[in-house]
Design a protein around this motif. Structure first.
Motif, mmCIF file in Angstrom:
data_model
loop_
_atom_site.group_PDB
_atom_site.id
_atom_site.type_symbol
_atom_site.label_atom_id
_atom_site.label_comp_id
_atom_site.label_asym_id
_atom_site.label_seq_id
_atom_site.Cartn_x
_atom_site.Cartn_y
_atom_site.Cartn_z
ATOM 1 N N ALA A 1 -52.121 5.627 45.011
ATOM 2 C CA ALA A 1 -50.813 5.122 44.593
ATOM 3 C C ALA A 1 -49.994 4.798 45.837
ATOM 4 N N HIS A 2 -49.171 3.779 45.743
ATOM 5 C CA HIS A 2 -48.314 3.393 46.857
ATOM 6 C C HIS A 2 -46.966 4.092 46.748
ATOM 7 N N VAL A 3 -46.545 4.706 47.851
ATOM 8 C CA VAL A 3 -45.255 5.404 47.882
ATOM 9 C C VAL A 3 -44.591 5.157 49.228
ATOM 10 N N GLN A 4 -43.315 5.420 49.296
ATOM 11 C CA GLN A 4 -42.582 5.361 50.548
ATOM 12 C C GLN A 4 -42.405 6.789 51.081
ATOM 13 N N GLY A 5 -42.303 6.909 52.404
ATOM 14 C CA GLY A 5 -42.032 8.212 53.003
ATOM 15 C C GLY A 5 -43.295 9.008 53.280
ATOM 16 N N ALA A 6 -43.083 10.225 53.771
ATOM 17 C CA ALA A 6 -44.191 11.094 54.163
ATOM 18 C C ALA A 6 -44.869 11.697 52.935
ATOM 19 N N VAL A 7 -46.162 11.965 53.056
ATOM 20 C CA VAL A 7 -46.957 12.546 51.979
ATOM 21 C C VAL A 7 -47.593 13.834 52.492
ATOM 22 N N ASP A 8 -47.606 14.863 51.674
ATOM 23 C CA ASP A 8 -48.252 16.130 52.005
ATOM 24 C C ASP A 8 -49.681 16.083 51.463
ATOM 25 N N GLU B 1 -51.843 9.357 47.645
ATOM 26 C CA GLU B 1 -50.719 8.452 47.793
ATOM 27 C C GLU B 1 -50.610 7.996 49.253
ATOM 28 N N HIS B 2 -50.133 6.762 49.430
ATOM 29 C CA HIS B 2 -50.088 6.231 50.787
ATOM 30 C C HIS B 2 -49.072 5.102 50.890
ATOM 31 N N ASN B 3 -48.783 4.723 52.117
ATOM 32 C CA ASN B 3 -47.825 3.655 52.382
ATOM 33 C C ASN B 3 -48.341 2.324 51.839
ATOM 34 N N PRO B 4 -47.468 1.458 51.376
ATOM 35 C CA PRO B 4 -47.915 0.160 50.853
ATOM 36 C C PRO B 4 -48.565 -0.736 51.912
ATOM 37 N N ALA C 1 -52.961 5.063 57.528
ATOM 38 C CA ALA C 1 -54.409 5.195 57.704
ATOM 39 C C ALA C 1 -55.111 5.399 56.364
ATOM 40 N N VAL C 2 -54.497 6.161 55.468
ATOM 41 C CA VAL C 2 -55.103 6.378 54.149
ATOM 42 C C VAL C 2 -55.221 5.056 53.394
ATOM 43 N N HIS C 3 -54.226 4.184 53.560
ATOM 44 C CA HIS C 3 -54.318 2.875 52.912
ATOM 45 C C HIS C 3 -55.536 2.114 53.442
ATOM 46 N N SER C 4 -55.847 2.260 54.735
ATOM 47 C CA SER C 4 -57.034 1.599 55.293
ATOM 48 C C SER C 4 -58.311 2.177 54.689
ATOM 49 N N LEU C 5 -58.308 3.494 54.426
ATOM 50 C CA LEU C 5 -59.461 4.098 53.755
ATOM 51 C C LEU C 5 -59.667 3.471 52.383
ATOM 52 N N GLU C 6 -58.555 3.163 51.721
ATOM 53 C CA GLU C 6 -58.623 2.536 50.395
ATOM 54 C C GLU C 6 -59.318 1.179 50.461
#
Length: 222
Positions: free
Chosen positions: A90-97, A107-110, A127-132
């Motif tokens: 899922a795309h979210v703004q801000g830091a993710v734990d 969840e990751h940055n758009p 970086a997580v978005h790149s994994l996606e």
């Protein structure tokens, strides 16, 4: 006009002019032959220099380290030590734990992180978005020796991979794909290549085939 040697018959003016022409012609021929010889030497030296330069370029190309190559997608091979997880996308703004260190999904940055080599830690959420998109994120302890880091880089493909230091890793080197992860102690571990062969550009990610360029760079992009 040159004075003829003693005892030599005196030349007529016409004969003297002819002799002068012959002398000048002979000197011209000698100079022309010298110029041709010098040109041949110069051309030969130039050819040798060009061949030497071409040889050096070819040697540099042949001897330069080439990025490792892997087949896109996987075959379902089981690799000892690989952990799998169940993170949603899922795309979210801000830091993710994130529950994993380093993150393997969730969840990751758009905006995704441009794949490549980074000398500083990169934002998890990008970086997580790149994994996606099918990239593999290779992280290493900042204290890793230079020789180990070079050996690790030699095993990486030229695209769809992120290499970056990461503080607080559970092992010196960690490879992460989408919902997959492998921890190793050194760059000589054969499972590094096995993991990349199985999970690099995987078609089991949420967005297979999506770009790993055109996103954002992080500080320390090499």
């Amino acid at each position: 006009m040159p004075t003829p040697p003693a005892g030599s018959p005196r030349l007529s003016a016409k004969q003297q002019r002819a002799a002068d022409r012959e002398a000048k012609l002979a000197e011209f021929r000698r100079q022309e032959a010298r110029r041709k010889r010098n040109r041949r030497i110069a051309i030969g030296s130039g050819i040798v220099a060009i061949v030497a330069v071409v040889g050096l370029l070819v040697a540099a190309f042949v001897l330069a380290p080439k990025p490792a190559t892997y087949s896109a997608g996987g075959s379902g091979a089981e690799i000892d030590g690989v952990e799998t997880f169940d993170n949603a996308s899922a795309h979210v703004q801000g830091a993710v734990d994130y529950p994993q260190t380093p993150p393997t999904g969730g969840e990751h940055n758009p905006v995704w992180l441009n794949c490549g080599v980074y000398t500083e830690p990169v934002p998890n959420e990008n970086a997580v978005h790149s994994l996606e998109h099918g990239a593999v994120w290779v992280t290493y302890d900042p204290s890793l020796a230079d020789a180990e880091l070079e050996a690790l880089r030699a095993k990486l493909p030229s695209t769809y991979v992120i290499l970056s230091p990461f503080d607080g890793l559970p092992s010196p080197i960690v490879l992460s794909g989408w919902n997959t992860q492998l921890q190793v102690d050194d760059a000589d571990d054969a499972r590094i290549a096995e993991f990349l062969e199985e999970y690099w550009k995987s078609d089991l990610v949420p967005e297979p085939g999506a770009l790993c360029t055109g996103g954002v760079d992080a500080p320390g992009r090499a």
